[in-house]
Design a protein around this motif. Sequence first.
Motif, mmCIF file in Angstrom:
data_model
loop_
_atom_site.group_PDB
_atom_site.id
_atom_site.type_symbol
_atom_site.label_atom_id
_atom_site.label_comp_id
_atom_site.label_asym_id
_atom_site.label_seq_id
_atom_site.Cartn_x
_atom_site.Cartn_y
_atom_site.Cartn_z
ATOM 1 N N ALA A 72 -4.342 45.901 -39.463
ATOM 2 C CA ALA A 72 -4.268 44.444 -39.369
ATOM 3 C C ALA A 72 -5.666 43.858 -39.559
ATOM 4 O O ALA A 72 -6.663 44.488 -39.217
ATOM 5 N N LYS A 73 -5.706 42.658 -40.077
ATOM 6 C CA LYS A 73 -6.979 41.973 -40.272
ATOM 7 C C LYS A 73 -7.316 41.168 -39.019
ATOM 8 O O LYS A 73 -6.459 40.487 -38.454
ATOM 9 N N TYR A 74 -8.579 41.258 -38.621
ATOM 10 C CA TYR A 74 -9.091 40.479 -37.499
ATOM 11 C C TYR A 74 -10.389 39.822 -37.918
ATOM 12 O O TYR A 74 -11.253 40.445 -38.530
ATOM 13 N N PRO B 129 -2.752 36.707 -39.720
ATOM 14 C CA PRO B 129 -1.383 37.133 -40.024
ATOM 15 C C PRO B 129 -1.223 37.449 -41.510
ATOM 16 O O PRO B 129 -1.858 36.821 -42.355
ATOM 17 N N GLY B 130 -0.355 38.403 -41.802
ATOM 18 C CA GLY B 130 -0.062 38.748 -43.185
ATOM 19 C C GLY B 130 0.824 37.710 -43.848
ATOM 20 O O GLY B 130 1.425 36.858 -43.182
ATOM 21 N N ASP B 131 0.923 37.777 -45.172
ATOM 22 C CA ASP B 131 1.752 36.834 -45.920
ATOM 23 C C ASP B 131 3.192 36.826 -45.430
ATOM 24 O O ASP B 131 3.838 35.786 -45.402
ATOM 25 N N ASP B 132 3.681 37.989 -45.026
ATOM 26 C CA ASP B 132 5.060 38.090 -44.568
ATOM 27 C C ASP B 132 5.277 37.454 -43.193
ATOM 28 O O ASP B 132 6.401 37.324 -42.728
ATOM 29 N N GLU B 133 4.209 37.034 -42.529
ATOM 30 C CA GLU B 133 4.313 36.410 -41.216
ATOM 31 C C GLU B 133 4.133 34.894 -41.262
ATOM 32 O O GLU B 133 4.207 34.239 -40.247
ATOM 33 N N ALA B 134 3.913 34.338 -42.451
ATOM 34 C CA ALA B 134 3.696 32.904 -42.568
ATOM 35 C C ALA B 134 4.948 32.154 -42.177
ATOM 36 O O ALA B 134 6.065 32.578 -42.500
ATOM 37 N N PRO B 135 4.782 31.029 -41.471
ATOM 38 C CA PRO B 135 5.965 30.237 -41.100
ATOM 39 C C PRO B 135 6.705 29.753 -42.348
ATOM 40 O O PRO B 135 6.093 29.409 -43.343
ATOM 41 N N ARG B 136 7.992 29.759 -42.280
ATOM 42 C CA ARG B 136 8.847 29.314 -43.398
ATOM 43 C C ARG B 136 9.516 27.997 -43.015
ATOM 44 O O ARG B 136 9.919 27.818 -41.876
#
Length: 121
Positions: free
Chosen positions: A2-4, A113-120
Motif C-alpha cells: 500500500a502507498k503511504y 487509496p488505490g484506484d479501486d477504492e475511489a468513491p463512486r
Amino acid sequence: MAKYLLIMRGTDESNAAMMADIDELMATTRTFIEETIKAGVLLAAEGLDDPGQGVVVDFSGETPVVTDGPYGETKELFGGFFLLDVASKQEAVEWAKRVPVARGAKIEIRRVPGDDEAPRA
C-alpha cells in the motif's frame, strides 16, 4: 503493498532549527533516501519551497479568494513528503520514525487509496 504519504510538518521553531544544521540534515536525509531506495519502498520524495512563496485558494465563500503566504494563523506547515509503497501502516510508521527532522517537527502518515477504492457516484 500500500502507498503511504509521510508528510513533513514543521513549525517556525523547528524550521529555524533545521536551517541552523541544514548541511547535516541534508546529509542524513540523503542517507535516509538511499536506504528507502535500497529497500525498494520509495516512490517519490520532495521538499517544498518557503511558505512565503506560496498562495492559498480559499473556497469558503461565494468565489475563491487567493491569499499570498505566509498564512497568518497557521501553526504548522507542510515542508515536504516521502511517498512509500510498504506492506502496512506499521511499516510506514517505522520508516517515519527514521526520517531526519528537527526537534518539534512532526510526520503525518496518510494512506493513499488505490484506484479501486475511489468513491463512486
